[in-house]
Write a protein that holds these residues in place. Structure first.
Motif, mmCIF file in Angstrom:
data_model
loop_
_atom_site.group_PDB
_atom_site.id
_atom_site.type_symbol
_atom_site.label_atom_id
_atom_site.label_comp_id
_atom_site.label_asym_id
_atom_site.label_seq_id
_atom_site.Cartn_x
_atom_site.Cartn_y
_atom_site.Cartn_z
ATOM 1 N N ARG A 87 0.848 -1.199 0.000
ATOM 2 C CA ARG A 87 0.000 0.000 0.000
ATOM 3 C C ARG A 87 0.880 1.245 0.000
ATOM 4 N NH1 ARG A 87 -5.497 -0.273 2.809
ATOM 5 N NH2 ARG A 87 -6.430 1.020 1.242
ATOM 6 N N VAL A 116 -6.802 0.660 -3.731
ATOM 7 C CA VAL A 116 -7.433 -0.160 -2.682
ATOM 8 C C VAL A 116 -7.071 -1.612 -3.000
ATOM 9 C CG1 VAL A 116 -9.588 -0.829 -1.576
ATOM 10 C CG2 VAL A 116 -9.288 1.502 -2.437
ATOM 11 N N TRP A 122 -2.500 7.474 7.015
ATOM 12 C CA TRP A 122 -2.380 7.526 5.551
ATOM 13 C C TRP A 122 -2.593 8.938 5.035
ATOM 14 C CZ3 TRP A 122 0.250 4.018 3.207
ATOM 15 C CH2 TRP A 122 0.324 2.743 3.748
ATOM 16 N N ARG A 124 -13.172 -4.141 5.332
ATOM 17 C CA ARG A 124 -13.192 -3.885 3.886
ATOM 18 C C ARG A 124 -13.548 -2.429 3.611
ATOM 19 N NH1 ARG A 124 -10.605 -6.524 0.180
ATOM 20 N NH2 ARG A 124 -10.739 -8.732 0.462
ATOM 21 N N ARG A 125 -14.517 -1.915 4.362
ATOM 22 C CA ARG A 125 -14.951 -0.531 4.141
ATOM 23 C C ARG A 125 -13.847 0.457 4.519
ATOM 24 N NH1 ARG A 125 -20.223 0.031 7.332
ATOM 25 N NH2 ARG A 125 -19.938 -2.102 8.061
ATOM 26 N N ASN A 130 -10.681 -0.298 4.507
ATOM 27 C CA ASN A 130 -9.671 -0.525 3.467
ATOM 28 C C ASN A 130 -9.942 0.373 2.260
ATOM 29 O OD1 ASN A 130 -7.364 -2.087 2.758
ATOM 30 N ND2 ASN A 130 -8.623 -3.276 1.328
ATOM 31 N N LEU A 131 -11.210 0.491 1.925
ATOM 32 C CA LEU A 131 -11.615 1.354 0.814
ATOM 33 C C LEU A 131 -11.364 2.825 1.158
ATOM 34 C CD1 LEU A 131 -13.149 2.005 -1.848
ATOM 35 C CD2 LEU A 131 -15.282 1.742 -0.591
ATOM 36 N N GLY A 182 -7.867 4.296 0.747
ATOM 37 C CA GLY A 182 -7.440 4.604 -0.624
ATOM 38 C C GLY A 182 -8.018 5.906 -1.151
ATOM 39 N N VAL A 212 -9.328 5.957 -8.977
ATOM 40 C CA VAL A 212 -9.256 4.954 -7.907
ATOM 41 C C VAL A 212 -9.164 3.569 -8.525
ATOM 42 C CG1 VAL A 212 -10.434 3.970 -5.901
ATOM 43 C CG2 VAL A 212 -10.608 6.409 -6.356
ATOM 44 N N LEU A 215 -9.611 -0.192 -7.665
ATOM 45 C CA LEU A 215 -10.216 -1.081 -6.666
ATOM 46 C C LEU A 215 -10.016 -2.525 -7.100
ATOM 47 C CD1 LEU A 215 -13.629 0.779 -6.191
ATOM 48 C CD2 LEU A 215 -11.731 0.775 -4.613
ATOM 49 N N PRO A 253 -12.760 -5.336 -4.324
ATOM 50 C CA PRO A 253 -13.041 -4.710 -3.021
ATOM 51 C C PRO A 253 -14.158 -5.385 -2.231
ATOM 52 C CG PRO A 253 -13.992 -3.410 -4.772
ATOM 53 C CD PRO A 253 -13.232 -4.510 -5.427
ATOM 54 N N TYR A 293 -12.180 -1.075 -11.636
ATOM 55 C CA TYR A 293 -12.746 -1.994 -10.659
ATOM 56 C C TYR A 293 -12.543 -3.421 -11.137
ATOM 57 C CZ TYR A 293 -16.473 -3.486 -7.380
ATOM 58 O OH TYR A 293 -17.192 -4.064 -6.369
#
Lengths: 418, 309
Positions: free
Chosen positions: A253, B79, B98, B139-140, B142-143, B146, B154, B156, B159, B187
């Motif tokens: 990351r 992500v 971050w 997961r949310r 994690n999104l 990013g 973005v 993904l 995801p 995506y």
């Protein structure tokens, strides 16, 4: 710079959130100091015999008693007492004794008159641990003599007169003296006496008044020695987190951000240095609060020495960890290296007790130079300026190792993405 | 916004990505659809600058990734497929960290962090440590990580892998909201329904290559503008193949002993003649199923196997 600060702050927060490993880092030196210190200050076996010269200018009864050494007991330190003349100072400089007791003229007479008296304990300036152990042992001896003189001063004096008399004492006189001794001993515990016999500890070459400030005890020595290990372990922990973060996808990351990976690795080295300084700082401060260390520590010089050593430790660990491919290998290899350096470099046994060859081997370790620097500044009253070259050398080693380790870690990180 | 031109990557003899090309417009959601091992993640990794391509180019906002990686990465939000979070930190602290990496600080960071926590529905759990979160919550977050620097593009990568339907809906909603705000979204997924419901355009990938790309409607048209007939219990496959070849508007999607799938053009009007041709040819299927064509059908047609294989 903002990224590096964010990285370091994150590492400190994580350390704070998972404190067990950090607590162990702090607890370990105290446990070791407690264990080794306790062993050194009185246990059966394993304690080296320490030579103590007795320069008896008084030639009285107490001097004679002192020359015999402490009462034999398994709980006491093994002290070998040797009566010497004025040549004792020169012999001690040659390393023939760790300390020398100097009993001035009129000592016994003044003691039996109930006047406070002192004998001097001259420490060998080239040694650190042994004189301290000897001093601890002689304190026990002085307490023993103190009690004897306070409780039985008159009777001992009378006993001395009897021995030195030309005629044999009468039975009545001996019985009466014995009876008084018995009664005195029976009631002695009910009284509190001011001290009569005391030790004044001086280092050879100290100020003329012979006074020295309260210095570190044997626990302090061990604390300093083992604290160096804690700094190494702190460096392992900090640097090996690169692998942990690689395995959890954090490095991946990070690599997708505009911040170069060099900052990530650099921040780990910087964090290891700061964390090492914090660990050592807290350990030394705690040692001071506990009275294990003296109060006249040159703080700035110790700080510089710690920063230099932490940099060297971080550099070494980043090289070691960069040489292997997995977190597990990194953990095992770094642990072995730290333990070997600690055993060989004077973190577990005083390097001054090593044989000639082993002393040369010790010099190849970071621990040796770190411990010697601390002992010079904290124990041996060596000028911080004299220690500065050692600190500078450690820092230089740290920079070189960090550079090499940095390149190795870059390769390892890239490998993980392939 | 994004141009991917003939991107290729090999690992030894394995061609992981083979001359993949596509482009994204601002505010567009572009899907990379394919099974595991199709090359989706490798493609995203090259676009994110994590892997150097063997050949090809990536341009973001007209900037070449190879020449200006830092500027490109500033515009990207990645992500990853794996949940990459500091579990001993709180959700808030993860976002702060971050944000700090991207140079955000003070009020800007606080405002952005609070906005994102609201967006992904974690505002009330922001001060809990991540290790206490459920899989969907992780997961949310994690999104959200990013998105902390408001990227224009973005990426993904799967995801919604392995999460509950509610968390999935939340993530899809966030993605739509991003796109409606002008953010381009690349995506990847192996969920057909998700790609179909979410993506404006998509590319179907397998074995490192793009087999087809376009809007969902365009892709479905490759099967014909009609229906899909699925037959089971056919023992005369040779005869069926001949019938399909001779019948106007009929094409073979899959020809197997267990199942036969046929595409029929002309909508419902085309169904009558098709069935008549099949039965007239003497075929007696055990079961006949008629449905609208799906991306799954297209995938089967392109690869000869189902996506879940």
């Amino acid at each position: 710079m903002a990224a590096i600060l964010a990285l370091i702050r994150k590492d400190f927060t994580r350390r704070w959130r998972s404190p067990i490993a950090t607590i162990v880092l702090f607890a370990f030196p105290f446990m070791m100091a407690g264990l080794i210190g306790s062993m050194s200050s009185g246990s059966s076996g394993g304690v080296p015999e320490l030579t103590v010269f007795v320069l008896d200018r008084d030639e009285g009864l107490i001097g004679g008693l002192l020359s015999q050494g402490p009462p034999p007991s398994d709980d006491q330190i093994a002290l070998r007492m040797e009566a010497v003349g004025e040549e004792g100072f020169a012999r001690m400089e040659k390393g023939e004794a760790s300390v020398m007791i100097v009993i001035d003229e009129g000592f016994s007479e003044r003691a039996f008159d109930g006047e406070p008296v002192e004998f001097q304990l001259v420490r060998n300036p080239t040694e650190s641990i042994k004189p301290e152990i000897a001093e601890q042992g002689l304190k026990v001896l002085s307490t023993y003599l103190d009690v004897v003189v306070k409780v039985l001063g008159d009777e001992i004096s009378e006993f001395g007169d009897m021995i030195e008399a030309d005629e044999m004492p009468t039975m009545l006189a001996v019985t009466e003296l014995s009876s008084r001794v018995y009664k005195r001993l029976e009631v002695a515990g009910d009284y509190i006496f001011p001290p009569v016999v005391q030790i004044t500890s001086v280092k050879e070459g100290a100020d003329e008044d012979g006074e020295v400030e309260a210095g570190p005890n044997v626990f302090g020595y061990v604390l300093v020695m083992v604290a160096v290990m804690s700094v190494l372990f702190a460096a392992i922990r900090a640097i090996s987190e690169i692998y942990e973060e690689r395995n959890t996808g954090m490095v991946r990351r990070f690599l997708s951000t505009p911040v170069p990976i060099s900052r990530f690795i650099g921040s780990k080295i910087l964090f290891a240095v700061i964390f090492g300084v914090v660990v050592m700082g807290i350990l030394l401060l705690s040692g001071g609060v506990l009275g294990w260390l003296g109060s006249d520590i040159p703080i700035f010089a110790v700080f510089l020495h710690t920063a230099a050593f932490s940099l060297a430790a971080a550099g070494l660990m980043v090289v070691v960890i960069g040489l292997v491919k997995t977190e597990k290998q990194a953990g095992i290899l770094s642990w072995i290296i730290v333990m070997m350096m600690s055993v060989l470099g004077g973190s577990m046994f005083p390097a001054e007790n090593f044989s000639g060859v082993m002393q040369q081997v010790a010099r190849l370790t970071l621990n040796y130079w770190a411990v010697e620097g601390y002992l010079d500044m904290i124990v041996r009253d060596v000028s911080p300026l004299e220690v500065l070259p050692v600190s500078a050398a450690l820092a230089a080693v740290g920079l070189v190792l960090s550079g090499i380790g940095f390149l190795l870690m870059r390769i390892r990180v890239r490998e993980a993405l392939a | 916004m994004l141009e991917v031109i003939d991107l290729s990557k090999s690992y030894g003899d394995l061609r992981a990505v083979d001359r993949v090309s596509f482009s994204l417009e601002p505010g567009e959601i572009f899907g990379l659809l394919g099974p595991n091992g199709a090359g989706k993640t490798t493609t995203i990794s090259m676009i994110a600058g994590l892997l150097p391509p063997d050949a090809g180019k990536v341009r973001v906002d007209g900037l070449d990734l190879g020449q200006k990686p830092t500027e490109v990465k500033r515009r990207l939000g990645v992500v990853p497929q794996e949940i990459a979070l500091y579990e001993d930190l709180t959700g808030k602290e993860n976002l702060d960290f971050w944000g700090g990496i991207y140079g955000l600080s003070g009020r800007t960071l606080n405002a952005r962090r609070d906005e994102l926590l609201e967006l992904v529905g974690l505002a009330d759990r922001a001060r809990d440590r991540v290790r206490e979160y459920s899989g969907g919550m992780k997961r949310r977050l994690n999104l959200a990580l990013g998105l902390v620097h408001k990227p224009r593009l973005v990426l993904l990568d799967e995801p919604t892998a392995g999460i509950d339907p509610q968390a999935r809906l939340n993530i899809l909603e966030v993605v739509r909201e991003l796109a409606s705000g002008g953010t381009s979204v690349l995506y990847t997924t192996h969920y057909l329904e998700e790609a179909e419901a979410l993506c404006d355009r998509l590319a179907i990938m397998d074995h490192g290559s793009t087999l087809a790309q376009g809007s969902v409607a365009e892709l479905k048209r490759e099967l014909g503008d009609g229906s899909v007939i699925t037959l089971t219990g056919i023992d005369r496959l040779d005869t069926l193949a001949v019938i399909a070849e001779r019948t106007d508007g009929m094409s073979v999607i899959e020809l197997g002993e267990e199942r036969v799938m046929l595409g029929v053009a002309g909508g419902s009007a085309g169904l009558g003649p098709a069935l008549e041709a099949l039965y007239g040819g003497g075929l007696t299927p055990a079961q006949v199923q008629i449905k609208e064509p799906s991306l799954e059908d297209l995938f089967i047609k392109l690869t000869g196997r189902e996506l879940r294989d």
